[in-house]
Motif scaffolding. Structure first.
Motif, PDB file in Angstrom:
ATOM      1  N   THR A 167      41.134   9.603  12.381  1.00  0.00           N
ATOM      2  CA  THR A 167      39.757   9.651  12.877  1.00  0.00           C
ATOM      3  C   THR A 167      39.393   8.350  13.582  1.00  0.00           C
ATOM      4  OG1 THR A 167      39.144  11.133  11.061  1.00  0.00           O
ATOM      5  CG2 THR A 167      37.354  10.040  12.228  1.00  0.00           C
ATOM      6  N   SER A 170      41.071   8.239  16.931  1.00  0.00           N
ATOM      7  CA  SER A 170      40.432   9.229  17.796  1.00  0.00           C
ATOM      8  C   SER A 170      39.129   8.678  18.379  1.00  0.00           C
ATOM      9  CB  SER A 170      40.145  10.522  17.027  1.00  0.00           C
ATOM     10  OG  SER A 170      41.339  11.139  16.597  1.00  0.00           O
ATOM     11  N   ILE A 171      38.382   7.942  17.565  1.00  0.00           N
ATOM     12  CA  ILE A 171      37.139   7.328  18.040  1.00  0.00           C
ATOM     13  C   ILE A 171      37.436   6.347  19.168  1.00  0.00           C
ATOM     14  CG2 ILE A 171      35.261   5.774  17.380  1.00  0.00           C
ATOM     15  CD1 ILE A 171      35.490   7.039  14.545  1.00  0.00           C
ATOM     16  N   THR A 181      31.143   3.344  19.401  1.00  0.00           N
ATOM     17  CA  THR A 181      32.493   3.305  18.840  1.00  0.00           C
ATOM     18  C   THR A 181      32.516   2.536  17.528  1.00  0.00           C
ATOM     19  OG1 THR A 181      33.497   3.441  21.036  1.00  0.00           O
ATOM     20  CG2 THR A 181      34.862   2.566  19.264  1.00  0.00           C
ATOM     21  N   ALA A 184      30.732   4.461  14.709  1.00  0.00           N
ATOM     22  CA  ALA A 184      31.543   5.588  14.236  1.00  0.00           C
ATOM     23  C   ALA A 184      32.704   5.103  13.379  1.00  0.00           C
ATOM     24  CB  ALA A 184      32.058   6.388  15.431  1.00  0.00           C
ATOM     25  N   THR A 188      33.323   6.011   9.436  1.00  0.00           N
ATOM     26  CA  THR A 188      34.575   6.552   8.902  1.00  0.00           C
ATOM     27  C   THR A 188      35.069   5.729   7.719  1.00  0.00           C
ATOM     28  OG1 THR A 188      35.173   7.341  11.120  1.00  0.00           O
ATOM     29  CG2 THR A 188      36.941   7.189   9.494  1.00  0.00           C
ATOM     30  N   CYS A 238      40.236  14.705  20.250  1.00  0.00           N
ATOM     31  CA  CYS A 238      39.624  13.602  19.490  1.00  0.00           C
ATOM     32  C   CYS A 238      38.241  13.989  18.977  1.00  0.00           C
ATOM     33  CB  CYS A 238      39.527  12.352  20.368  1.00  0.00           C
ATOM     34  SG  CYS A 238      41.122  11.605  20.791  1.00  0.00           S
ATOM     35  N   ALA A 239      37.476  14.693  19.814  1.00  0.00           N
ATOM     36  CA  ALA A 239      36.145  15.132  19.390  1.00  0.00           C
ATOM     37  C   ALA A 239      36.245  16.113  18.228  1.00  0.00           C
ATOM     38  CB  ALA A 239      35.405  15.764  20.568  1.00  0.00           C
ATOM     39  N   GLN A 241      38.591  16.150  16.003  1.00  0.00           N
ATOM     40  CA  GLN A 241      38.945  15.359  14.824  1.00  0.00           C
ATOM     41  C   GLN A 241      37.695  14.775  14.183  1.00  0.00           C
ATOM     42  OE1 GLN A 241      42.015  14.781  13.452  1.00  0.00           O
ATOM     43  NE2 GLN A 241      41.197  13.434  11.881  1.00  0.00           N
ATOM     44  N   LEU A 242      36.783  14.266  15.007  1.00  0.00           N
ATOM     45  CA  LEU A 242      35.531  13.705  14.488  1.00  0.00           C
ATOM     46  C   LEU A 242      34.668  14.786  13.843  1.00  0.00           C
ATOM     47  CD1 LEU A 242      36.433  11.263  16.240  1.00  0.00           C
ATOM     48  CD2 LEU A 242      34.031  10.941  16.812  1.00  0.00           C
ATOM     49  N   GLY A 245      36.041  15.642  10.489  1.00  0.00           N
ATOM     50  CA  GLY A 245      35.747  14.597   9.528  1.00  0.00           C
ATOM     51  C   GLY A 245      34.333  14.683   8.985  1.00  0.00           C
ATOM     52  N   ALA A 246      33.398  15.173   9.823  1.00  0.00           N
ATOM     53  CA  ALA A 246      32.007  15.282   9.390  1.00  0.00           C
ATOM     54  C   ALA A 246      31.711  16.612   8.708  1.00  0.00           C
ATOM     55  CB  ALA A 246      31.078  15.104  10.596  1.00  0.00           C
TER      56      ALA A 246
END
Length: 273
Positions: A167, A170-171, A181, A184, A188, A238-239, A241-242, A245-246
């Protein structure tokens, strides 16, 4: 006679010094993490410091290689646990796993953030260094807590370090404004040391995780070799993945709330005459 002595010495080797198949996979995890640091240094940081004008393509390839190595480390980390449960693990298996995770999912992503702060145009080096330290310490605390706290079967407390590392990178790869950035990344790191529950990758979930890792490697390769829409594909991955994570902790929290309500209803029903 010398051969017999060698056989006796091998038989008398303490069990704590014998590596199992799972331990070998764990060492592969550590190797991938170290090589991710190597490619981040030689392909991104050194060309930037030396003012190499032709380093843009090299930086992209090296960044993709570093992240792919972190993904490979996650694969090793996934399979060493599965192999240890199916076969056996040496007495030092748990310690090896923690140390390897610290390299691949603590040092490597933290160093990636640090180098990003040095090479990005809109980044602030000292603030990026602070974010990198927070990521590293979050992984250290998480791994230490994992060794001390017993959780219920099938759940992690806090975002798992491999998921957190992926994550974080990815950010960085999303190339958002620096402040966004950094926030975020700090968010994480907080999730990794929080008490939010995440499911362990077993069964179908392990298969889904492996498929996601392979897909991520393909997206990184497309981006590295400047394939058509490669940048868009990478940013989409990447988005996602974020978002995962949320969203995953939201589902876990909702399940806990529902279980709590069900238990209260059962307790009230039991108290009724």
């Amino acid at each position: 006679m010398p051969e017999a002595d060698e056989v006796d010495e091998e038989e008398e080797m303490p069990l704590s010094l014998r590596l199992s198949i799972a331990d070998t996979l764990t060492l592969g995890n550590a190797t991938c993490g170290f090589m991710a640091v190597y490619f981040t240094t030689t392909g991104i940081l050194i060309p930037h410091l030396t003012g190499n004008d032709e380093s843009a393509g090299m930086a992209r390839h090296s960044a993709a290689t570093a992240v792919i190595l972190m993904l490979c480390a996650a694969v090793f980390d996934l399979f060493d646990g599965l192999v240890a449960r199916k076969l056996r693990s040496s007495p030092m298996g748990a310690e090896l796993d923690n140390l390897s995770d610290l390299i691949s999912f603590g040092l490597a992503p933290a160093y990636f953030v640090l180098v990003y702060g040095m090479v990005a145009d809109d980044a602030h080096q000292r603030m990026a260094a602070l974010g990198a330290i927070v990521v590293l310490l979050a992984v250290v605390l998480r791994l230490a807590r994992f060794s001390c706290v017993t959780m219920k079967d099938g759940m992690f407390q806090g975002m798992p370090s491999p998921f957190g590392a992926l994550t974080v990178v990815s950010i960085v790869l999303l190339e958002l404004p620096f402040v966004a950035t950094l926030l975020a990344i700090l968010g994480t790191a907080w999730l990794m040391v929080s008490r939010v529950e995440y499911p362990k990758p077993r069964g179908r979930l392990a298969g889904a995780m492996l498929g996601w890792i392979v897909l991520s490697m393909g997206l990184l390769a497309a981006w590295a070799f400047d394939a058509p829409s490669g940048q868009l594909l990478l940013q989409t991955g990447c988005a996602l993945q974020l978002v995962m994570g949320a969203v995953i902790p939201l589902f876990a929290t909702a399940r806990r709330v529902n279980n709590f309500r069900d238990n209260r209803r059962e307790a009230r029903a039991a108290q009724l005459p």
